[in-house]
Design an enzyme around this catalytic site. Sequence first.
Site, PDB file in Angstrom:
ATOM      1  N   GLU A 105      -6.856  -5.967   3.326  1.00 52.32           N
ATOM      2  CA  GLU A 105      -7.058  -7.163   2.492  1.00 52.32           C
ATOM      3  C   GLU A 105      -8.271  -7.003   1.570  1.00 52.32           C
ATOM      4  O   GLU A 105      -8.976  -7.972   1.307  1.00 52.32           O
ATOM      5  CB  GLU A 105      -7.214  -8.412   3.365  1.00 52.32           C
ATOM      6  CG  GLU A 105      -6.011  -8.738   4.209  1.00 52.32           C
ATOM      7  CD  GLU A 105      -4.766  -8.969   3.355  1.00 52.32           C
ATOM      8  OE1 GLU A 105      -4.885  -9.467   2.229  1.00 52.32           O
ATOM      9  OE2 GLU A 105      -3.667  -8.603   3.824  1.00 52.32           O
TER      10      GLU A 105
ATOM     11  N   GLY B 226       2.343  -2.859   8.322  1.00 49.00           N
ATOM     12  CA  GLY B 226       2.557  -3.114   9.751  1.00 49.00           C
ATOM     13  C   GLY B 226       4.011  -3.454  10.031  1.00 49.00           C
ATOM     14  O   GLY B 226       4.658  -4.146   9.244  1.00 49.00           O
TER      15      GLY B 226
ATOM     16  N   THR C  92       0.820  -1.214   0.000  1.00 50.97           N
ATOM     17  CA  THR C  92       0.000   0.000   0.000  1.00 50.97           C
ATOM     18  C   THR C  92       0.855   1.267   0.000  1.00 50.97           C
ATOM     19  O   THR C  92       1.847   1.352   0.702  1.00 50.97           O
ATOM     20  CB  THR C  92      -0.902  -0.007   1.249  1.00 50.97           C
ATOM     21  OG1 THR C  92      -1.704  -1.178   1.199  1.00 50.97           O
ATOM     22  CG2 THR C  92      -1.789   1.215   1.299  1.00 50.97           C
TER      23      THR C  92
END
Lengths: 666, 666
Positions: free
Chosen positions: A424, A181, A142
């Site tokens: 997701e 993350g 992303t």
Amino acid sequence: MSVNPDLLKERKSATFDVEKLTELLYNGKDKLRRRRYLQNIVFQDKYLQSFKPWWNRTRNEKYETGLKKTAYLDKLKSDLNITDRAEEYYITQAAASSEPSPLGVHGGMFLPTLEKQANKEQIERYLKPAQQYKIIGTYAQTELGHGTFIRGLETTATYDPKTEEFIINSPTLTSMKYWPGGLGKSANYVVLMAQLYTKEKCHGLHSFVVQIRSMDDHKPMPGVTVGDIGNKLGYNSNDNGFLIFDHVRIPRDAMLMRYAKVDKDGTYTRSGDARITYGTMVLVRANIVANCGFALSQAVTIVTRYSAVRRQTEIKPGGEEPQVIDYQTQQEKIFPLIAASYAFQFIGITMLREYFRISGDMERGEFSEMQVLHATAAGLKAFTSDIMNNGIDRLRMACGGHGYSHASGLPKIWANIVPACTYEGENTVMYLQCARYLVKQYAEAVKGKKLSDFMSYLNKPMKQRSSLTTDLRTNDLIEAFEHVAARLIQVAATSLQTLMKKGATMEIARNNSSVLMVRAAKAHCQLYVVKIFCEMVSAVNVDTEVNKVLNTLCQLYAVCGINDKLGDFMQDGYLSESQAEMISNKMLELFAELRPNAVGLVDAFDYPDQVLQSCIGRYDGNVYEALYEYAKGSPLNKTDVHESYYTTLRPLMKGELSVDGPSARL
Amino acid sequence: MSVNPDLLKERKSATFDVEKLTELLYNGKDKLRRRRYLQNIVFQDKYLQSFKPWWNRTRNEKYETGLKKTAYLDKLKSDLNITDRAEEYYITQAAASSEPSPLGVHGGMFLPTLEKQANKEQIERYLKPAQQYKIIGTYAQTELGHGTFIRGLETTATYDPKTEEFIINSPTLTSMKYWPGGLGKSANYVVLMAQLYTKEKCHGLHSFVVQIRSMDDHKPMPGVTVGDIGNKLGYNSNDNGFLIFDHVRIPRDAMLMRYAKVDKDGTYTRSGDARITYGTMVLVRANIVANCGFALSQAVTIVTRYSAVRRQTEIKPGGEEPQVIDYQTQQEKIFPLIAASYAFQFIGITMLREYFRISGDMERGEFSEMQVLHATAAGLKAFTSDIMNNGIDRLRMACGGHGYSHASGLPKIWANIVPACTYEGENTVMYLQCARYLVKQYAEAVKGKKLSDFMSYLNKPMKQRSSLTTDLRTNDLIEAFEHVAARLIQVAATSLQTLMKKGATMEIARNNSSVLMVRAAKAHCQLYVVKIFCEMVSAVNVDTEVNKVLNTLCQLYAVCGINDKLGDFMQDGYLSESQAEMISNKMLELFAELRPNAVGLVDAFDYPDQVLQSCIGRYDGNVYEALYEYAKGSPLNKTDVHESYYTTLRPLMKGELSVDGPSARL
């Protein structure tokens, strides 16, 4: 402290053996015993008990605690020789429930991507050290400007045959990686998704392994700018990060080469079938469905117990204050979500089973069932996470003021699971993906093609009238959901065709039918849940009483589903006025039927207090004692008189406020 | 930085004069100019600019900042001679948007209660010093065990004629006061709600003024235990508190005596009409409705602008990525909430106007219209806060990942306004209060009584079929909502009667009809909103284009309202299949019609960036630059390499993890 008498009474009134249902949920007596054994090791661990309670941690402390727990649990799991996924999950949940690990993406995405896409040499170089945490990785996809539309990602990897290197670059502000993350402060490597350029040609997105921090001192590598993206609604134990490359060179063999490669001279070739990587997406989404079920079941456990303990108002004037769970309006808030919790857990299990069955086929080159699984997984991920998200928030409000306090545990569960609606695959995008498949299947069915298995309801002739009666026969219920799904798919498909006949392009027609398509996808997903829930419940063979209560849950789920979308069932006259009224009455009857088993049903989820971390959802029901203890631990209560009294309140009270001189105003 | 070209384009495409609509919202050119003048004083104030951004404040810092800003703003308002409520609000909003003041209850409840219930002597003793902050007060009603059911409150005030004192006591754990704002660390006085006992008899709840902290050093008074209740989902700038009394004695004249008194010998007498205090409740609830409209309009401003700037995916393959606001599914998420924002602000205004009209009557002893106002205010408070709560969360998710970051500003707005669903009457309780009134009115209508004004729709004969056509005539729309409200009230009333005929007591019948009653109340409230919104919009006389866009909003609100609850409109055949389909099509048409004005409509709310505090909702649309700046400010980015690397990551990577010895496990 003794157990609250209301909860004792509730537990006595259950008509079924709670332990037997728990055994069913956890795959039998032995696995349940093992779950509890592992949980207890965690609960008795002095180190894990030594952390400040999560609700009083600063952002820095949240991150630090996340890392420390992760590292310690890794050692613990290895000491205990744990390799089973479920057992790993039990331990993590016992130690850090709703506290996402900063290294979650390392285990959940970095390692699996290397496993699937690395060649042998890369497995030695990256995967093996990563398995031992010598390398800490994340998955950098992303970007600031692109999430959903991965083809639009802007990061480039340009091959330079002179040095046999790729040049990794972030050409624009919006191309910085944003959100992954563990990226901000933890990871020293990433699997990077970037547009591959070689011989002046773009070959689209490919994966590269890129080192971003030094192995010596963890400082960012030359040309790399990296950091945390700041505080969020939840996930604050995780260092979601940003990452910018300024013409960083990496060796040619840092591209993951199992399905595509670039030769020394820059020649690009594909190899193998990359569709196999789609399987991972299905697996991840099946897990999300199960996780939504778990989070919802935790929240509903808290709220059901609290509603049995909380007494408020009076039904008869001057009479005893009833347990709030006896109010019909409270039952309407809670009971459908008990049913949904069970349904989603069962659906998660089915999806995982389907995934393993079909991915076996795929490994053998057989992709025929992939499409239906992929479309359904996309839709169900959106459908279950939507219901979970609204559901937990509604449950929180069903606890009045105390639900709003972190003491209830509900805001924590909610804030850390709602990203499931976005990550997701953003939910609306997921519904549309599912809907496009449905519309295509519909076209096939119209052409007379016999559809496979689950889609075959589109082959059936449409019935004009439902035969649903007060018996609520399973077949009639399923048929009703089939009818609505088929009709709404037809409406969406017709809208597409009509717009195209009027001259719209396929793309414009799709956009202008998208609200209808989402509605169709939701109806299809609801049908899937109802049908699978019914099938699984009817296959359960524990004992009469357990079967009976599961059957009630199943009926309740279906009836509430009809009641929620009554217009869809009535619009073409399929459900009559009197049937609609019957559904509304049945719903209230089923609430009453479920009432004696409500606490038993949530007890059966078997969440220990240490997992729930809720003052109001305690097994022993001593909620008020716990709320008072919680209050006393407030950071503001370190001293009787707060520092602000001296700096602000006293001057205000004495009219001597100077606040660095209000002259600061000019 | 220049304004994002997409936003420039949007602003050019608006069909109406945004400034004119803004003037309408803020009561004319002059008041709007004054609003902006006051806001700018705040924005240019150096002291107010000196605080750490709220998203990085610890709990202690949130509270401290809250106090400091409150104290400073009080001085500022007084320096500027501000007395107008709206002007006070503009200043507070400019300086501390969505940051509830720790002294909010002092001004919002403590002072007004004294004004209404204190006698002359008490006004001198308490009110006057409180107005100058010599006394800092709060309103201590809610207890650990009781919120909704105030008659169940357990705190006692027992009169002792020997010493002419009341003995204030918290007889049980659950009787501790819990939740009052500003109670934890700030207040030194409370208005206490307690059960009055005199001459061995309980006279129910009465108000007492009780000192809880010393005027000298702010320490708790003897017999008083007080503190903060800990961290919450929001409201962390406020020290919501707990309070326990151990036989604390207060003088007889500390009871607020305007409507009831206790003589020296303990004789209790009532005086005046205490119903007048009900008016306050209506006022508070009308303000909540308006505040829900404000919060929703802030959120929708952020999301609309971001959706105009954000480009994602492709409609045509290989074509330019469209603005996400061009996706029909995005319009479905946003546009109905733009309409609701306008509707709720207009409703808030109407309710306040009604309140002032009717409370004038009440002061003259005329209570006839009180009941309808009270019931409607209860229902509307619940109805608007429900829609706002779900709405802001849906809007947050419409921003994908960035909505989840505190950078979006959306979690802050949401977390600090959602208590509106709970405080001042829990929503379900509010709906039921409203429904009981409706059912009574229905019974009157059945008896042939002509109902007043707004309830007169229950006197009309029920039409079998709607005459709604594609013209969407206002009368047909209103009639449709009247029809559904009347029918659902009838269903609830019939259920009550049926159950009672079968032998249930009134109370049991009410409980077993409560789901139906809530549904009826919601339908009544929706009717109220639609009707008043239509009336107000048709009364607007700004110019053709402003009127036209408001009319579109009004139609959209009504059409979406029907579409959401289609089953209710179809169940008795009132709306036909083809009308239902027409509504669905009209909704999509109205989205397209509204599209060019979306940004203009949110710009018209006139929220400066400093109020929105959102990286993605900026007026200039430079969202990505702002998100990057936000990220850089993360508390984890103070150093390139985080402290945790040395304590945890490096040992983990080197396999040298000791974590105080995993022997800690045993």
